[in-house]
Enzyme design. Structure first.
Site, PDB file in Angstrom:
ATOM      1  N   SER A   4       1.937   3.458   3.871  1.00 23.46           N
ATOM      2  CA  SER A   4       2.398   2.743   5.066  1.00 23.46           C
ATOM      3  C   SER A   4       3.907   2.957   5.134  1.00 23.46           C
ATOM      4  O   SER A   4       4.572   3.000   4.105  1.00 23.46           O
ATOM      5  CB  SER A   4       2.044   1.267   4.981  1.00 23.46           C
ATOM      6  N   ALA A  31       0.821  -1.216   0.000  1.00 18.89           N
ATOM      7  CA  ALA A  31       0.000   0.000   0.000  1.00 18.89           C
ATOM      8  C   ALA A  31       0.846   1.253   0.000  1.00 18.89           C
ATOM      9  O   ALA A  31       1.946   1.268   0.549  1.00 18.89           O
ATOM     10  CB  ALA A  31      -0.898   0.013   1.238  1.00 18.89           C
ATOM     11  N   VAL A  81       6.658   1.436   5.842  1.00 14.07           N
ATOM     12  CA  VAL A  81       7.633   0.517   5.232  1.00 14.07           C
ATOM     13  C   VAL A  81       7.661   0.701   3.717  1.00 14.07           C
ATOM     14  O   VAL A  81       8.714   0.787   3.119  1.00 14.07           O
ATOM     15  CB  VAL A  81       7.295  -0.947   5.567  1.00 14.07           C
ATOM     16  N   CYS A  82       6.467   0.813   3.099  1.00 20.68           N
ATOM     17  CA  CYS A  82       6.408   0.963   1.649  1.00 20.68           C
ATOM     18  C   CYS A  82       7.085   2.257   1.220  1.00 20.68           C
ATOM     19  O   CYS A  82       7.808   2.278   0.263  1.00 20.68           O
ATOM     20  CB  CYS A  82       4.976   1.041   1.161  1.00 20.68           C
ATOM     21  N   GLY A  83       6.774   3.333   1.912  1.00 23.55           N
ATOM     22  CA  GLY A  83       7.369   4.612   1.562  1.00 23.55           C
ATOM     23  C   GLY A  83       8.868   4.465   1.520  1.00 23.55           C
ATOM     24  O   GLY A  83       9.524   4.930   0.601  1.00 23.55           O
TER      25      GLY A  83
END
Lengths: 153, 172
Positions: free
Chosen positions: A41, A38, A43-45
């Protein structure tokens, strides 16, 4: 999850509300497909921000980075602008998760893509794939190794 | 498991004894708040374990997220040419809250650099190349965010507090 040697299934997804991108548009170049759960979130960023900083290493290997999640194009737009990302984020939004499912990296329980990487060669074949634990940002060393292997051929 | 590439060499900035049994490498960004948080903990680790550990810092500036990160890394490398890498490294983290384009010259004066030389060095290709080489080595070593730590060349999955805990436990 689709493995090495498989022909990468073609797809067409929106990169922006009025622009679609086809995988086959990039034929003749290497492609890095990064499925992630997603936008926003933390971690993704981190993972997308990291790839953003590494684009010049990927382009040395004539490789195009593409991010994919089930978020909508509007959400991708905002995320992209906020993080100043210089590569397309595709919306696997309608039918939800269809492309993620085709690549075998959809998490049915949470309704998001898993965190998975594919390196696709210039002929459209999967040269390398990697499924990361959802909480772990996989970095880029695996991608670079795979791109280097391709160059040796 | 990701490992450090290339291994620690004389090209690196090394604090501590070569005879140390544990080498900690940090890939860090001078504008990253998590790295600033790690900075005093690393100092504490160095004080606690003395000659048993040596500490290496490699640059991993996230230029798109942090506008002063790359310039800060250049400043540290330019200071290194006057043998004051660690003085600049410490000064930048101590002053991270007020990072700006003008800060580096002020810090250079504070730590006693030859300013004219510093201003010249910070613009050279060699200094830029050193920072870029560090960044590339981080990419190859599997850095997945800053700070990333390596203990004896193996990536350590955890933050600075976890690192301190692990070292304490292994020393027992």
């Amino acid at each position: 999850m689709l493995e090495k040697g498989t022909v990468a299934p073609d797809f067409e997804l929106n990169a922006t509300p009025d622009q679609k991108i086809k995988l086959s548009d990039f034929k003749g170049r290497n492609i890095i497909l990064a499925f992630y759960p997603a936008d926003w979130s933390p971690v993704c960023g981190d993972q997308m921000a990291l790839y953003n900083e590494m684009l010049k290493y990927f382009s040395k290997h004539d490789a195009q980075m593409i991010g994919i999640s089930v978020d909508s194009t509007w959400c991708h737009n905002a995320f992209q602008q906020d993080r100043k990302l210089h590569f397309p984020l595709l919306a696997d939004f309608e039918p939800k998760g269809e492309v993620s499912k085709a690549y075998g990296v959809y998490d049915d329980e949470v309704g998001e893509s898993k965190r998975a990487l594919f390196v696709i060669d210039k002929d459209g074949k999967i040269a390398w794939s990697y499924l990361s634990p959802t909480a772990v940002n996989p970095g880029a060393d695996g991608i670079l190794n795979a791109l280097e292997e391709l160059e040796k051929k | 498991m990701s490992t450090l590439k290339p291994e620690v060499s004389s090209k690196d900035h090394i604090e501590g004894s070569d005879a140390a049994s544990i080498t900690i490498v940090e890939y860090g960004d001078y504008q990253c708040p998590h790295c600033a948080h790690a900075y005093p903990i690393i100092k504490e680790i160095e004080q606690t374990f003395g000659d048993q550990i040596r500490f290496v810092f490699r640059h991993f500036p996230l230029q798109e997220s942090h506008e002063f990160a790359f310039q800060a890394a250049l400043a540290a490398e330019a200071a290194a040419l006057q043998d004051k890498f660690w003085e600049m490294h410490d000064a930048i983290y101590d002053n991270q809250y007020r990072l700006s384009e003008d800060l580096f010259q002020e810090l250079a004066e504070t730590i006693g650099l030859d300013i004219e030389q510093f201003e010249k060095d910070i613009q050279t290709d060699a200094v830029k190349q050193k920072v870029e080489d560090d960044f590339e080595s981080g990419v190859r070593s599997g850095v997945n965010g800053t700070p990333s730590f390596y203990v004896n060349e193996t990536k350590f999955d955890g933050g600075p507090e976890d690192l301190f805990e692990m070292l304490k436990e292994s020393a027992e």
